[in-house]
Design a protein around this motif. Sequence first.
Motif, PDB file in Angstrom:
ATOM      1  N   VAL A  56       0.842  -1.031  -0.001  1.00 12.99           N
ATOM      2  CA  VAL A  56      -0.032   0.077   0.128  1.00 12.99           C
ATOM      3  C   VAL A  56       0.848   1.298   0.025  1.00 12.99           C
ATOM      4  O   VAL A  56       1.746   1.265   0.620  1.00 12.99           O
ATOM      5  N   SER A  57       0.618   2.175  -0.566  1.00 10.95           N
ATOM      6  CA  SER A  57       1.338   3.385  -0.915  1.00 10.95           C
ATOM      7  C   SER A  57       1.012   4.405   0.274  1.00 10.95           C
ATOM      8  O   SER A  57      -0.050   4.236   1.046  1.00 10.95           O
ATOM      9  N   ARG A  58       1.823   5.298   0.422  1.00 11.47           N
ATOM     10  CA  ARG A  58       1.710   6.513   1.657  1.00 11.47           C
ATOM     11  C   ARG A  58       0.287   7.426   0.953  1.00 11.47           C
ATOM     12  O   ARG A  58       0.183   6.965  -0.191  1.00 11.47           O
ATOM     13  N   GLU A  59      -0.237   7.966   1.662  1.00  7.54           N
ATOM     14  CA  GLU A  59      -1.321   8.995   1.255  1.00  7.54           C
ATOM     15  C   GLU A  59      -0.518  10.154   0.272  1.00  7.54           C
ATOM     16  O   GLU A  59       0.428  10.716   0.681  1.00  7.54           O
ATOM     17  N   ILE A  60      -1.021  10.138  -0.688  1.00 16.70           N
ATOM     18  CA  ILE A  60      -0.636  10.889  -1.748  1.00 16.70           C
ATOM     19  C   ILE A  60      -1.637  12.251  -2.216  1.00 16.70           C
ATOM     20  O   ILE A  60      -2.763  11.942  -2.325  1.00 16.70           O
ATOM     21  N   SER A 116      -4.661   6.732  -1.034  1.00 13.88           N
ATOM     22  CA  SER A 116      -3.661   5.558  -0.879  1.00 13.88           C
ATOM     23  C   SER A 116      -3.978   4.563  -1.956  1.00 13.88           C
ATOM     24  O   SER A 116      -5.277   4.266  -2.407  1.00 13.88           O
ATOM     25  N   LEU A 119      -0.330  -1.092  -4.692  1.00 10.03           N
ATOM     26  CA  LEU A 119       0.943  -0.966  -5.738  1.00 10.03           C
ATOM     27  C   LEU A 119       1.122  -2.386  -6.250  1.00 10.03           C
ATOM     28  O   LEU A 119       1.778  -2.234  -7.290  1.00 10.03           O
ATOM     29  N   ASN A 120       0.851  -3.389  -5.657  1.00 13.09           N
ATOM     30  CA  ASN A 120       1.315  -4.682  -6.249  1.00 13.09           C
ATOM     31  C   ASN A 120       0.031  -5.319  -6.808  1.00 13.09           C
ATOM     32  O   ASN A 120       0.127  -6.850  -6.730  1.00 13.09           O
TER      33      ASN A 120
END
Length: 280
Positions: A56-60, A116, A119-120
């Motif tokens: 999971v990404s950071r908050e963008i 968020s 990502l995979n």
Amino acid sequence: MSKKVFYSHCYQQTAWLPMYPFTRRLALGDLCQLRQGRFQPLLNIGDAHLVENLLVSREIPLDQNGWELSSGVKQLLCETQTEQGRDSEDYYWTRQVLEFSHSGDFIFHARKPKASLLLNWTQIRDDLTLKLTQLHYGFRQVYVITGVATAEDWGLAVAGQADARLEMSAALSESNSFSLLSHSSARAERCTGIACYEKTNDQAAYFLKAKKLVMSDAMTDRYLSLVVENKAELGGGEIANWLQADLLDLVKVNELNLTTSIGFFNWVDMSLDDVALLSD
């Protein structure tokens, strides 16, 4: 159709779909089905250990300009009053009147949206397909949440009839309708023909992106060919019905198994066709 036009417009402009209601949150990896016009969460693919790891990404932060949306709305009046308080500071109060041309017209604004993302997805997709369609479950229509966005300050007004009006005020000196709509102090003074007026009320708004399980293009072509080739056995009306139906209904039990599952299914982005299935 008080909100459906807004859902469609929001998805077209931002590629994000508002969760319903605005303060109901779905999580990354949630497995959902569309039931009675709502996304119904069934389980989370991470919590259920269907996949090894969700990255999971950071908050963008998202582009603020994309979250000022309106259709058929014009500002008829905007006036600001200034008062001096006991502490010698100036206090502002702005009043505006908005008019909506048609039923379903709307105005929406969200401040400082951020998201968020999963990502995979490509790494877990095939394994998930097998487990959802063969090993653990027998799903044929299902969604996986791959993105969740949130906005702390937001406002939405939707017209329920032509020439609807919204008179509102907010404690700031500002002529921009979007800024006034989503300000924490904003309040509706008078509504005429307004089907929906919602705002922050100390609760964030949530939006989603999702992948949908569908029949693969190769299998779609195959079963469409079978329908057309059997036209001698089917009348024109029956063929037309098959072309509009779910082709998975034609799949025999022994044709879909662990070996063929990956080739049978594909995952695509949620689209406007899915938005059209949502209830107001």
